[in-house]
Scaffold this motif. Structure first.
Motif, short mmCIF file in Angstrom:
data_model
loop_
_atom_site.label_atom_id
_atom_site.label_comp_id
_atom_site.label_asym_id
_atom_site.label_seq_id
_atom_site.Cartn_x
_atom_site.Cartn_y
_atom_site.Cartn_z
N PHE A 130 3.80 0.81 2.53
CA PHE A 130 3.62 -0.23 3.54
C PHE A 130 3.56 -1.59 2.86
CE2 PHE A 130 2.92 2.33 7.24
CZ PHE A 130 2.34 3.51 6.79
N LEU A 148 -4.10 0.49 -2.23
CA LEU A 148 -3.38 -0.67 -2.75
C LEU A 148 -2.62 -0.30 -4.01
CD1 LEU A 148 -2.87 -3.74 -2.54
CD2 LEU A 148 -4.80 -4.07 -4.08
N PHE A 196 -8.53 3.58 11.10
CA PHE A 196 -8.86 3.39 9.70
C PHE A 196 -9.91 2.29 9.56
CE2 PHE A 196 -5.86 6.02 7.50
CZ PHE A 196 -4.78 6.15 8.38
N GLN A 239 0.72 5.50 0.81
CA GLN A 239 -0.08 6.48 1.52
C GLN A 239 0.56 7.84 1.37
OE1 GLN A 239 -0.43 5.90 5.79
NE2 GLN A 239 -2.38 6.94 5.87
N GLU A 250 -4.00 11.22 3.34
CA GLU A 250 -4.87 10.44 2.47
C GLU A 250 -4.96 9.00 2.96
OE1 GLU A 250 -4.01 12.91 -1.66
OE2 GLU A 250 -4.30 10.75 -1.70
N SER A 251 -5.90 8.25 2.36
CA SER A 251 -6.06 6.84 2.74
C SER A 251 -4.91 6.02 2.19
CB SER A 251 -7.34 6.27 2.14
OG SER A 251 -8.42 7.15 2.24
N PRO A 252 -4.51 4.97 2.87
CA PRO A 252 -3.63 3.98 2.24
C PRO A 252 -4.35 3.38 1.05
CG PRO A 252 -3.88 3.55 4.59
CD PRO A 252 -4.90 4.59 4.23
N PHE A 287 -9.30 1.25 1.98
CA PHE A 287 -9.24 1.99 3.23
C PHE A 287 -9.89 3.36 3.13
CE2 PHE A 287 -6.53 -0.37 6.17
CZ PHE A 287 -6.08 -1.38 5.34
N GLY A 288 -10.48 3.77 4.23
CA GLY A 288 -10.96 5.13 4.35
C GLY A 288 -9.83 6.07 4.75
N PRO A 289 -10.12 7.35 4.86
CA PRO A 289 -9.09 8.35 5.17
C PRO A 289 -8.70 8.42 6.63
CG PRO A 289 -11.20 9.43 4.86
CD PRO A 289 -11.42 7.97 4.55
N TYR A 315 0.85 -1.18 0.00
CA TYR A 315 0.00 0.00 0.00
C TYR A 315 0.89 1.24 0.00
CZ TYR A 315 -4.33 -2.55 1.05
OH TYR A 315 -5.42 -3.37 0.99
N GLU A 373 -8.60 -7.70 -1.75
CA GLU A 373 -8.20 -6.30 -1.67
C GLU A 373 -9.05 -5.55 -0.66
OE1 GLU A 373 -8.03 -4.25 -5.36
OE2 GLU A 373 -7.76 -2.29 -4.43
N MET A 420 0.08 0.50 11.00
CA MET A 420 -1.32 0.19 11.23
C MET A 420 -1.44 -1.19 11.85
SD MET A 420 -3.72 1.43 8.15
CE MET A 420 -2.54 1.07 6.88
#
Lengths: 113, 114
Positions: free
Chosen positions: A89, A46, B91, A38, A42-44, B105-107, A36, B102, B43
């Motif tokens: 990540f 894929l 998250f 990032q 912002e969001s991570p 993810f949100g912010p 991932y 897959e 995370m």
């Protein structure tokens, strides 16, 4: 004990160079390895993923090299661009028995113009 | 691409209060997750949820934590009561299910417990 390790913690390359980000893992039951990226605030998201049936996965400038015997993988970013600057990540999952992703601590990549 | 939304983006509360973090997952996804990220660290998985039930949880998912998704609305993480060590970015993620691993993810929601 960290199950997924990443190195280096931070990496700076010049535009056009190849950046190499490393990842290793402990659990031999892991069978899904996504990377991932990032960007700040912002969001991570894929980027690319591999399963151990392959030892290489390529998507444009991004390639994962996978060594099951050594429990290592690496992400190669060729022709690095300033827009590639982000935290990357490595994660792992034993997808056949679990849906949780185990994340590494990340590599902060900076690509200098 | 598919988007996961999280509300609020920031939340500041006093220790001992209750907080509910809301997640609007991708509409056709079946699996839902919460992860916790303390500043400067990776995370870490908290819990995943499918078909109205908790499927897996980690040791970070304390007794004060609960999750639910009533009637297909928001997927929520409730912490009651909160503690100082709950300060982190939370998250939410969702995934389609067995056809794809897959996770989207949100912010994140930045929670600060004072």
């Amino acid at each position: 004990q960290q199950q997924v390790r990443q190195s280096p913690q931070s990496l700076t390359v010049w535009e056009g160079e190849t950046a190499i980000l490393n990842c290793s893992y402990e659990d031999s039951t892991f069978d899904y390895f996504p990377w991932y990226w990032q960007f700040p605030r912002e969001s991570p998201a894929l980027l690319i993923a591999i399963r151990p049936v392959s030892n290489k996965k390529e998507d444009g400038r991004f390639t994962i090299f996978f060594n099951k015997r050594e429990k290592k993988l690496s992400l190669h970013i060729t022709d690095s661009q300033p827009g590639d600057s982000a935290t990357y990540f490595c994660a792992a999952s034993a997808a056949s028995g679990s849906w949780q992703l185990i994340f590494g601590s990340g590599t902060q990549l900076t690509v200098m113009p | 691409g598919p988007k996961v939304l999280q509300i609020p983006s920031h939340q500041i509360i006093d220790m001992g209060q209750m907080v509910t973090l809301n997640c609007d997952p991708v509409s056709n996804h079946l699996y839902f997750y919460w992860y916790k990220q303390i500043l400067g660290q990776q995370m870490e998985f908290l819990v995943n949820f499918y078909n109205g039930k908790v499927m897996e949880k980690s040791k970070l998912f304390k007794d004060q934590f609960s999750v639910e998704r009533p009637d297909g609305s928001y997927f929520t993480l409730k912490i009651q009561p909160t503690a100082l060590e709950d300060s982190a970015v939370y998250f939410c993620a969702s995934s389609p299910g067995q056809s794809s691993y897959e996770q989207y993810f949100g912010p994140g929601t930045r929670l600060t417990v004072l």
